[in-house]
Design an enzyme around this catalytic site. Sequence first.
Site, short mmCIF file in Angstrom:
data_model
loop_
_atom_site.label_atom_id
_atom_site.label_comp_id
_atom_site.label_asym_id
_atom_site.label_seq_id
_atom_site.Cartn_x
_atom_site.Cartn_y
_atom_site.Cartn_z
N GLY A 125 18.58 18.65 31.18
CA GLY A 125 18.64 19.42 29.95
C GLY A 125 18.10 18.63 28.78
CB ALA A 131 14.35 20.12 19.66
CB THR A 159 13.31 24.13 36.09
OG1 THR A 159 12.28 24.46 35.16
CG2 THR A 159 12.90 24.62 37.47
N GLY A 344 -11.25 44.79 39.63
CA GLY A 344 -10.03 45.58 39.45
C GLY A 344 -8.92 45.14 40.39
CD GLU A 367 7.67 18.02 34.09
OE1 GLU A 367 7.32 16.82 34.09
OE2 GLU A 367 8.19 18.58 35.08
#
Length: 383
Positions: A125, A131, A159, A344, A367
């Site tokens: 984390g 930030a 993640t 397409g 990252e």
Amino acid sequence: MVEGRLSEEHESLRKTVEEFAREVVAPAAAIHDEAKTFPYEIIAQMGEMGLFGLPFPESYGGQGADYFALCLAIEELARADSSVAITLEAGVGLGAMPIYRFGTEAQREEWLPVLASGRALGAFGLTEPGAGSDAGGTRTTARLEGGEWVINGSKAFITNSGTDIIRVVTVTAVTGEPVNGRPQISSIIVPVPTSGFSAGAPYSKVGWHASDTRPLSFQDVRVPEANLLGEPGRGYANFLSILDEGRIAISALSVGLAQACVDESVKYAKEREAFGAPIARNQAIAFKLAEMETRTFVARTAYYEAAWRMLAGLPFKKEAAMAKLFSSEAAVTNAREATQIHGGYGFMNEYPVARHWRDSKILEIGEGTSEVQKMLIARHLGV
């Protein structure tokens, strides 16, 4: 690994993961992408193969290989599904590697064996809602109280943080008064589950649909003082070094996606006919394919060089930044060109290039954005 070439061990690993990606990962990629489901069955098989333990010593339950071996595995997985590749990259590079690099022996013995097995995932984390690139602007706090860290704050875009097998989140938090105008940031290990910790609902993302990405909340989360990872006040600096390594891994992932775009485009161009002949005979298409392959080759060479320098103990930060910058932009360009070649059909989710197109953009952001990479490269040039 020797400079510019794969050793016998690395080539054997690459072939093994290539086969696994082709036969197991690829057939399930579209299913998980459409349903936005985490591929637990595939992650379990990757754990049994030892992929989550590649760069760690056998004494911690690892495979005793090296970081370049991890990058090779990530590249081959990304040729099939970037979501699976980023799950491995984040689980090892961000979840387990900080504990291996900066943890005490007790912390390594507690966490690395289960993380290396793939039966559990770790997360880091760092990013916060306010930030992103300015990770030094951390607002999450941790104070010592009665031999425990009391953590309050929030994190964003994390993640692997909400899967059923998440077992640990290492969080950066302000733990001291500012020095020279910058807060003292430390890293703290938070076992999951822990009272006061929660992962929010998964984000609705453009791509990486089978990868778990969530916001995190810490409300008076209490963990032992011994859960400090590394030295007090060194959390930000330590994580910057983790990002240096991670740039090589993200470069490898980018190369895998770029190569997948080449593979799919060559196949389609040979099969699709227009005006009585395969479109591959059209020089405009052939030149696009040639440029895509060249981009991929140069990107792969760049991350090989950065990895070689890292393993040789040579300075590699500039090379890692250049590899990440070039390969991520190569992936985005190849994905765009692959979609154009498919016409397409490239806009239809039944074709893999549509998923590669959606998955590619984050590679220029996660990252370390392309702008951050340019800043780092310029700094190494003395400007």
